[in-house]
Write an enzyme that holds these catalytic residues in place. Structure first.
Site, PDB file in Angstrom:
ATOM      1  N   SER A  62       0.843  -1.084  -0.521  1.00 52.14           N
ATOM      2  CA  SER A  62      -0.439  -0.452  -0.216  1.00 52.14           C
ATOM      3  C   SER A  62       0.462   1.486  -0.677  1.00 52.14           C
ATOM      4  CB  SER A  62      -0.723   0.203   0.814  1.00 52.14           C
ATOM      5  OG  SER A  62      -1.717   0.853   1.509  1.00 52.14           O
ATOM      6  N   TYR A  98      -2.009  -0.640  10.303  1.00 53.81           N
ATOM      7  CA  TYR A  98      -2.633  -1.116   9.067  1.00 53.81           C
ATOM      8  C   TYR A  98      -1.045  -0.546   8.042  1.00 53.81           C
ATOM      9  CZ  TYR A  98      -4.323  -1.108   3.899  1.00 53.81           C
ATOM     10  OH  TYR A  98      -4.673  -1.871   3.259  1.00 53.81           O
TER      11      TYR A  98
HETATM   12  P1  NAD Z   1     -11.963  -5.536   0.405  1.00 50.18           P
HETATM   13  O1  NAD Z   1     -12.410  -5.434   1.452  1.00 50.18           O
HETATM   14  O2  NAD Z   1     -13.098  -4.905  -1.071  1.00 50.18           O
HETATM   15  O3  NAD Z   1     -11.559  -7.447  -0.170  1.00 50.18           O
HETATM   16  C1  NAD Z   1     -11.219  -7.915   0.941  1.00 50.18           C
HETATM   17  C2  NAD Z   1     -11.354  -8.807   1.166  1.00 50.18           C
HETATM   18  O4  NAD Z   1     -10.727  -9.997   1.756  1.00 50.18           O
HETATM   19  C3  NAD Z   1     -12.885  -9.189   1.296  1.00 50.18           C
HETATM   20  O5  NAD Z   1     -13.688 -10.409   0.332  1.00 50.18           O
HETATM   21  C4  NAD Z   1     -12.851 -10.038   2.478  1.00 50.18           C
HETATM   22  O6  NAD Z   1     -14.063 -11.118   3.205  1.00 50.18           O
HETATM   23  C5  NAD Z   1     -12.199 -10.951   3.021  1.00 50.18           C
HETATM   24  N1  NAD Z   1     -10.988 -11.412   3.816  1.00 50.18           N
HETATM   25  C6  NAD Z   1     -11.307 -10.852   5.209  1.00 50.18           C
HETATM   26  N2  NAD Z   1     -10.682 -11.459   5.861  1.00 50.18           N
HETATM   27  C7  NAD Z   1     -10.353 -12.008   5.517  1.00 50.18           C
HETATM   28  C8  NAD Z   1      -9.373 -13.351   6.065  1.00 50.18           C
HETATM   29  N3  NAD Z   1      -9.569 -13.427   7.609  1.00 50.18           N
HETATM   30  N4  NAD Z   1      -9.414 -15.184   4.979  1.00 50.18           N
HETATM   31  C9  NAD Z   1      -9.978 -14.629   4.402  1.00 50.18           C
HETATM   32  N5  NAD Z   1     -10.535 -12.998   3.320  1.00 50.18           N
HETATM   33  C10 NAD Z   1     -11.117 -12.339   4.399  1.00 50.18           C
HETATM   34  O7  NAD Z   1     -10.907  -4.537   0.053  1.00 50.18           O
HETATM   35  P2  NAD Z   1      -9.837  -4.539  -1.052  1.00 50.18           P
HETATM   36  O8  NAD Z   1      -9.834  -2.837  -1.824  1.00 50.18           O
HETATM   37  O9  NAD Z   1     -10.356  -5.175  -2.789  1.00 50.18           O
HETATM   38  O10 NAD Z   1      -8.351  -4.677  -1.140  1.00 50.18           O
HETATM   39  C11 NAD Z   1      -7.868  -5.443  -1.050  1.00 50.18           C
HETATM   40  C12 NAD Z   1      -6.335  -5.297  -0.533  1.00 50.18           C
HETATM   41  O11 NAD Z   1      -5.450  -4.339  -1.578  1.00 50.18           O
HETATM   42  C13 NAD Z   1      -6.114  -5.915   0.739  1.00 50.18           C
HETATM   43  O12 NAD Z   1      -4.988  -6.528   0.973  1.00 50.18           O
HETATM   44  C14 NAD Z   1      -5.794  -3.850   0.828  1.00 50.18           C
HETATM   45  O13 NAD Z   1      -5.116  -4.268   2.606  1.00 50.18           O
HETATM   46  C15 NAD Z   1      -5.680  -4.104  -0.198  1.00 50.18           C
HETATM   47  N6  NAD Z   1      -5.263  -2.335  -1.149  1.00 50.18           N
HETATM   48  C16 NAD Z   1      -6.185  -1.497  -1.067  1.00 50.18           C
HETATM   49  C17 NAD Z   1      -6.366   0.018  -1.392  1.00 50.18           C
HETATM   50  C18 NAD Z   1      -7.929   0.219  -1.403  1.00 50.18           C
HETATM   51  O14 NAD Z   1      -7.391   1.310  -1.554  1.00 50.18           O
HETATM   52  N7  NAD Z   1      -8.757  -0.163  -2.156  1.00 50.18           N
HETATM   53  C19 NAD Z   1      -5.293   0.480  -1.428  1.00 50.18           C
HETATM   54  C20 NAD Z   1      -3.630  -0.297  -1.177  1.00 50.18           C
HETATM   55  C21 NAD Z   1      -4.376  -1.873  -1.166  1.00 50.18           C
END
Ligand code: NAD
Length: 281
Positions: free
Chosen positions: A164, A177
Site C-alpha cells: 500500500s 495498517y
Molecule cells: P475489500 O474489503 O473489498 O476486500 C478484502 C476481502 O478480504 C474481502 O472480500 C474480505 O471478505 C476478505 N477477507 C477479510 N478477512 C479475511 C480473512 N481472514 N480470510 C479471508 N478473506 C478475508 O478490499 P480491497 O480494497 O479489495 O483490498 C484488497 C487488498 O488491497 C487488501 O490487502 C488491501 O489492504 C489492499 N489495498 C487496498 C487499497 C484500497 O484503496 N482499496 C489500497 C491499497 C491496498
C-alpha cells in the site's frame, strides 16, 4: 467481461487468489480467468466467491470458489487439498486478503487536535491493532506456507502480495495498517530472497487510493461529498485522481508472467497515479 490492458496467456496455470470476494482481488481473479487460468477464488465471504465462480463459469472460464480464512493454517491446508483435487498444483498465489479496521483507527489526525470523547491514539486497544497486524501480515504468511509448497515441488511459481501507499510513508489515523503494510513490503523482499533458489519469484504491487467498501467512510461523507481526507489525497496526487481497480491489472498480470518478468523478484511496484512520487510542492 472486463477489459484487460495487456494480453498474457495464463492457460492451464492454477492461480490462487485470497480476498477474491473483494473489490481488487475479485477483479484480479476475473482477469486471470479471462487470460485462461484455472482460478481458485478464496475468501472468508463464501457467498461472494461462489457468486464470482458461478459468473465466470457461466461465461466459459474456469474458477472455483472456496471459503477460506487466511488466519487459520489448518483450514488453509484443507482448502489447499481441495484446490489440488479440483484444479491442480498452485502456480501463482495472489495474497489479496487484507485491510484496515475501525478498531485500529484514531478519530483525529494529530494528538493536539484530539477531542473529548473521541478515539485518540491513547484509546487504541491492543485487540484492534493485533487484528489488523494479523490480517495483513499473517494473512499473507499462512497462505504462502500452504500454497508455495506446490511451487517448490514444481521448481517454479510466483507470489504477488498487496502492499500500500502507507508502506512508504504512514497515513495519519491508521498506524497499525500502515505498519502492517510496511511489513508486507519487507516480507516481499524476504520471500524473494528465501525462495530465490527454488524458481519462485515474489513481488508486490502498492495500489494508490481506490474507493472500496473498507475506506468509503474515510473518503466520503454520508451525503456523498468528499471528506477533507479525500480532498487531501487528491491534492497529494499530482494527477488529482483515484485509481480504478482494473488499473492494477496490467502490473498484476505482468509481474505474474514468468516470461515478461523472469528477472523481477523482490520489487514493490506502485500503481498510484503518482502519489508516492509527489512531495506536495
Ligand atoms: P475489500 O474489503 O473489498 O476486500 C478484502 C476481502 O478480504 C474481502 O472480500 C474480505 O471478505 C476478505 N477477507 C477479510 N478477512 C479475511 C480473512 N481472514 N480470510 C479471508 N478473506 C478475508 O478490499 P480491497 O480494497 O479489495 O483490498 C484488497 C487488498 O488491497 C487488501 O490487502 C488491501 O489492504 C489492499 N489495498 C487496498 C487499497 C484500497 O484503496 N482499496 C489500497 C491499497 C491496498
Amino acid at each position: 467481461m472486463i477489459n484487460i490492458p495487456i494480453q498474457i496467456d495464463f492457460k492451464d496455470k492454477v492461480v490462487v487468489v485470497t480476498g477474491a470476494g473483494g473489490v481488487i482481488c475479485g477483479t484480479m481473479a476475473r482477469a486471470f480467468a479471462q487470460c485462461g487460468a484455472k482460478v481458485a477464488a478464496l475468501d472468508l465471504n463464501e457467498e461472494a466467491v461462489k457468486k464470482l465462480a458461478d459468473e465466470l463459469k457461466a461465461e466459459g472460464f474456469i474458477c472455483e470458489g472456496y471459503k477460506a480464512n487466511v488466519l487459520d493454517a489448518d483450514a488453509l491446508e484443507e482448502v489447499h487439498q481441495k484446490v489440488l483435487a479440483d484444479l491442480g498444483k498452485c502456480d501463482i498465489l495472489v495474497n489479496g486478503a487484507g485491510g484496515n479496521n475501525p478498531r485500529a483507527t484514531t478519530d483525529n489526525e494529530y494528538q493536539h487536535e484530539a477531542k473529548e470523547g473521541g478515539k485518540s491514539f491513547f484509546d487504541l486497544g491492543a485487540d484492534g491493532v493485533d487484528f489488523v497486524f494479523k490480517l495483513n501480515f499473517q494473512g499473507t504468511l499462512l497462505p504462502t506456507q500452504a500454497f508455495a509448497k506446490d511451487m517448490v515441488e514444481n521448481k517454479s511459481g510466483c507470489i504477488l502480495n498487496i502492499s500500500s501507499m502507507n508502506a512508504y510513508t504512514p497515513l495519519t489515523k491508521i498506524p497499525a495498517y500502515s505498519a502492517a503494510k510496511a511489513g508486507i513490503s519487507n516480507f516481499t523482499q524476504w520471500l524473494a530472497t528465501h525462495f530465490a533458489g527454488t524458481g519462485i519469484r515474489c513481488n508486490a504491487i502498492a495500489p494508490g487510493f481506490l474507493v472500496s467498501a473498507q475506506n468509503k467512510a474515510l473518503l466520503f461523507n454520508e451525503d456523498g461529498t468528499p471528506t477533507e481526507r479525500s480532498k487531501k489525497i487528491l491534492n497529494s496526487t499530482p494527477t488529482h485522481r483515484f485509481v480504478d481497480a482494473d488499473e492494477l491489472l496490467g502490473a498484476t498480470l505482468f509481474l505474474c508472467d514468468d516470461k515478461s518478468a523472469s528477472a523481477i523478484t523482490g520489487v514493490v511496484l506502485p500503481v498510484d497515479a503518482g502519489f508516492s512520487a509527489y512531495s506536495g510542492v
